[in-house]
Design a protein around this motif. Structure first.
Motif, PDB file in Angstrom:
ATOM      1  N   SER A  56      34.646  27.003  10.192  1.00 47.60           N
ATOM      2  CA  SER A  56      34.390  26.082   9.434  1.00 47.60           C
ATOM      3  C   SER A  56      33.613  26.897   8.249  1.00 47.60           C
ATOM      4  CB  SER A  56      33.580  25.096   9.713  1.00 47.60           C
ATOM      5  OG  SER A  56      34.311  24.359  10.839  1.00 47.60           O
ATOM      6  N   TYR A  57      33.777  26.793   6.944  1.00 49.58           N
ATOM      7  CA  TYR A  57      32.961  27.150   5.739  1.00 49.58           C
ATOM      8  C   TYR A  57      32.854  26.614   4.500  1.00 49.58           C
ATOM      9  CZ  TYR A  57      37.435  29.136   4.344  1.00 49.58           C
ATOM     10  OH  TYR A  57      38.941  29.277   3.902  1.00 49.58           O
ATOM     11  N   VAL A  58      31.969  26.657   3.752  1.00 43.84           N
ATOM     12  CA  VAL A  58      31.906  25.939   2.555  1.00 43.84           C
ATOM     13  C   VAL A  58      32.044  26.848   1.472  1.00 43.84           C
ATOM     14  CG1 VAL A  58      30.461  24.492   1.073  1.00 43.84           C
ATOM     15  CG2 VAL A  58      30.349  24.624   3.607  1.00 43.84           C
ATOM     16  N   TYR A  59      33.074  26.296   0.386  1.00 42.59           N
ATOM     17  CA  TYR A  59      33.298  27.385  -0.620  1.00 42.59           C
ATOM     18  C   TYR A  59      33.689  26.734  -1.860  1.00 42.59           C
ATOM     19  CZ  TYR A  59      38.137  25.716   0.428  1.00 42.59           C
ATOM     20  OH  TYR A  59      39.271  24.935   0.733  1.00 42.59           O
ATOM     21  N   PHE A  60      33.910  27.600  -2.872  1.00 41.26           N
ATOM     22  CA  PHE A  60      34.552  26.982  -4.410  1.00 41.26           C
ATOM     23  C   PHE A  60      35.857  27.648  -4.200  1.00 41.26           C
ATOM     24  CE2 PHE A  60      30.183  26.452  -6.467  1.00 41.26           C
ATOM     25  CZ  PHE A  60      30.352  25.245  -6.607  1.00 41.26           C
ATOM     26  N   PRO A  61      37.100  26.932  -4.769  1.00 43.98           N
ATOM     27  CA  PRO A  61      38.473  27.674  -4.627  1.00 43.98           C
ATOM     28  C   PRO A  61      38.415  28.289  -5.928  1.00 43.98           C
ATOM     29  CG  PRO A  61      38.475  25.343  -4.963  1.00 43.98           C
ATOM     30  CD  PRO A  61      36.937  25.516  -4.643  1.00 43.98           C
TER      31      PRO A  61
ATOM     32  N   GLU B 275      44.581  33.314  -0.402  1.00 42.30           N
ATOM     33  CA  GLU B 275      44.195  32.323  -1.312  1.00 42.30           C
ATOM     34  C   GLU B 275      42.956  32.850  -1.769  1.00 42.30           C
ATOM     35  OE1 GLU B 275      41.929  29.142   1.579  1.00 42.30           O
ATOM     36  OE2 GLU B 275      44.015  28.623   0.668  1.00 42.30           O
ATOM     37  N   PHE B 276      42.181  32.307  -2.799  1.00 43.31           N
ATOM     38  CA  PHE B 276      40.788  33.113  -3.508  1.00 43.31           C
ATOM     39  C   PHE B 276      39.711  32.054  -3.290  1.00 43.31           C
ATOM     40  CE2 PHE B 276      44.749  35.181  -4.924  1.00 43.31           C
ATOM     41  CZ  PHE B 276      44.557  36.389  -4.609  1.00 43.31           C
ATOM     42  N   HIS B 277      38.678  32.317  -3.096  1.00 45.90           N
ATOM     43  CA  HIS B 277      37.598  31.627  -3.092  1.00 45.90           C
ATOM     44  C   HIS B 277      36.197  32.202  -3.050  1.00 45.90           C
ATOM     45  CE1 HIS B 277      37.832  32.407   1.276  1.00 45.90           C
ATOM     46  NE2 HIS B 277      36.443  32.305   1.080  1.00 45.90           N
ATOM     47  N   LEU B 278      35.116  31.453  -3.442  1.00 42.74           N
ATOM     48  CA  LEU B 278      33.904  32.134  -3.303  1.00 42.74           C
ATOM     49  C   LEU B 278      32.919  31.286  -2.424  1.00 42.74           C
ATOM     50  CD1 LEU B 278      31.562  32.903  -6.237  1.00 42.74           C
ATOM     51  CD2 LEU B 278      30.611  31.397  -4.730  1.00 42.74           C
ATOM     52  N   SER B 279      32.786  31.880  -1.143  1.00 38.02           N
ATOM     53  CA  SER B 279      31.880  31.485  -0.233  1.00 38.02           C
ATOM     54  C   SER B 279      30.800  31.035  -0.541  1.00 38.02           C
ATOM     55  CB  SER B 279      31.998  32.236   0.937  1.00 38.02           C
ATOM     56  OG  SER B 279      33.338  32.790   1.528  1.00 38.02           O
TER      57      SER B 279
ATOM     58  N   THR C 210      29.118  24.126 -12.605  1.00 38.80           N
ATOM     59  CA  THR C 210      28.591  25.395 -13.364  1.00 38.80           C
ATOM     60  C   THR C 210      29.950  25.950 -13.283  1.00 38.80           C
ATOM     61  OG1 THR C 210      27.118  27.140 -13.286  1.00 38.80           O
ATOM     62  CG2 THR C 210      27.993  26.390 -11.190  1.00 38.80           C
ATOM     63  N   PHE C 211      29.954  27.090 -14.061  1.00 39.28           N
ATOM     64  CA  PHE C 211      31.122  28.034 -14.284  1.00 39.28           C
ATOM     65  C   PHE C 211      30.682  29.268 -14.060  1.00 39.28           C
ATOM     66  CE2 PHE C 211      32.042  24.403 -16.580  1.00 39.28           C
ATOM     67  CZ  PHE C 211      33.588  24.246 -16.344  1.00 39.28           C
ATOM     68  N   LEU C 212      31.445  30.180 -13.475  1.00 34.97           N
ATOM     69  CA  LEU C 212      31.159  31.454 -13.062  1.00 34.97           C
ATOM     70  C   LEU C 212      31.938  32.623 -13.397  1.00 34.97           C
ATOM     71  CD1 LEU C 212      29.265  33.101 -10.938  1.00 34.97           C
ATOM     72  CD2 LEU C 212      30.843  32.394  -9.230  1.00 34.97           C
ATOM     73  N   GLY C 213      31.369  33.756 -13.945  1.00 34.57           N
ATOM     74  CA  GLY C 213      32.212  34.867 -14.180  1.00 34.57           C
ATOM     75  C   GLY C 213      32.355  35.881 -12.963  1.00 34.57           C
ATOM     76  N   MET C 214      33.302  36.855 -12.978  1.00 34.87           N
ATOM     77  CA  MET C 214      33.349  37.551 -11.758  1.00 34.87           C
ATOM     78  C   MET C 214      32.087  38.426 -11.448  1.00 34.87           C
ATOM     79  SD  MET C 214      36.021  40.895 -11.334  1.00 34.87           S
ATOM     80  CE  MET C 214      37.528  39.769 -11.223  1.00 34.87           C
TER      81      MET C 214
ATOM     82  N   LEU D 155      35.607  30.505 -12.471  1.00 38.45           N
ATOM     83  CA  LEU D 155      35.969  29.510 -11.632  1.00 38.45           C
ATOM     84  C   LEU D 155      35.439  27.982 -12.183  1.00 38.45           C
ATOM     85  CD1 LEU D 155      34.364  31.019  -8.354  1.00 38.45           C
ATOM     86  CD2 LEU D 155      36.850  31.039  -8.943  1.00 38.45           C
ATOM     87  N   ASP D 156      36.343  26.848 -11.750  1.00 39.73           N
ATOM     88  CA  ASP D 156      35.962  25.774 -12.466  1.00 39.73           C
ATOM     89  C   ASP D 156      35.298  25.275 -10.935  1.00 39.73           C
ATOM     90  OD1 ASP D 156      35.800  23.019 -12.789  1.00 39.73           O
ATOM     91  OD2 ASP D 156      38.123  22.796 -13.172  1.00 39.73           O
TER      92      ASP D 156
END
Length: 261
Positions: A97-102, A132-136, A165-169, A241-242
């Protein structure tokens, strides 16, 4: 950015069967029941001094099958997962299990990624793009099945009131907001005695992977790969990221937690 992850594997144990013992146990039980039904007294073997302590009879195979310690060894076969090895052994009832932003990539992101993979391949580093891509926002932890409901409920309660919030690379903005979210997620991790996130987190979206440590080879072409990002269509490519919805993946289940706007 290069990120290395260590992997470890464990040898699977072998489950031994006791089919013959189960058969004998069943026959003994049935014979005793038949004698009682016929009104005959059950015969007891007189205990002698030579007899030692009685050993426990083995559990029937059908009962052992209800609680297997491990899954079939094929699930640990790295060749079925592109050569990747699990960081912890998979056991039935344990859910990674893990928590993330898609991140849902746009068309130009795909074009950029193809260019990066091609450039790395020309230098002898064969990379495989992520499925698939995500930010952990958490480490990958192990949840028992009966923890899933209270874990996700605790996470939902903790996230009440968190902002979008919105995040750039390059994470030039939003770093403080992400740290606030991680502290919130860590509270639930601590409640269930699970590992919290890294002390000095590096926020990034993983693009691709390869088996083995090829850091040296990748560093030799990092400047070229960075130029592909900086000069993409005459302007730096910015990944956004949305972050309106946090997610928790546990096994094959995905839980969604909308954040306040």
């Amino acid at each position: 950015m290069l990120v290395g992850y260590s992997s470890s594997s464990e040898d699977d144990g072998e489950a031994g069967g006791e089919a013959e013992g189960d058969k004998n146990q069943s026959e003994t039980t049935c014979r005793k029941c038949q004698e009682e039904d016929d009104g005959l007294p059950t015969r007891k073997k007189p205990k002698t001094e030579e007899e030692g302590p009685k050993s426990r009879l083995p559990l029937p195979g059908c009962v052992l099958a209800m609680f297997p310690d491990e899954v079939d060894s094929q699930t640990e076969d790295s060749s079925l997962h592109g050569g990747r090895i699990r960081s912890f052994k998979h056991e039935r009832g344990n859910w990674a299990s893990y928590v993330y932003f898609p991140y849902h990539p746009e068309e130009e992101f795909g074009e950029l990624l193809d260019g990066i993979l091609s450039a790395a391949g020309a230098r002898g580093v064969v990379l495989t793009a992520q499925d698939e891509f995500h930010l952990s926002l958490s480490q990958t932890v192990v949840l028992r099945h009966h923890w899933i409901q209270p874990f996700t409920q605790s996470l939902k309660s903790s996230l009440t009131g968190c902002k979008r919030t919105f995040l750039g690379m390059e994470v030039s903005t939003g770093h403080a907001q992400l740290l606030d979210l991680i502290r919130t997620v860590d509270r639930t991790m601590t409640e269930f005695r699970l590992e919290t996130f890294y002390k000095d987190p590096s926020f990034h979206v993983s693009l691709a992977w390869c088996v083995g440590d090829q850091t040296v080879q990748m560093e030799e072409c990092m400047q070229e790969l960075q130029s592909l990002v900086d000069d993409h269509e005459d302007r730096p490519f910015v990944l956004r990221l949305d972050c309106s919805e946090l997610r928790c993946r546990t096994g094959n289940k995905t839980f969604r937690f909308p954040l306040e706007s």
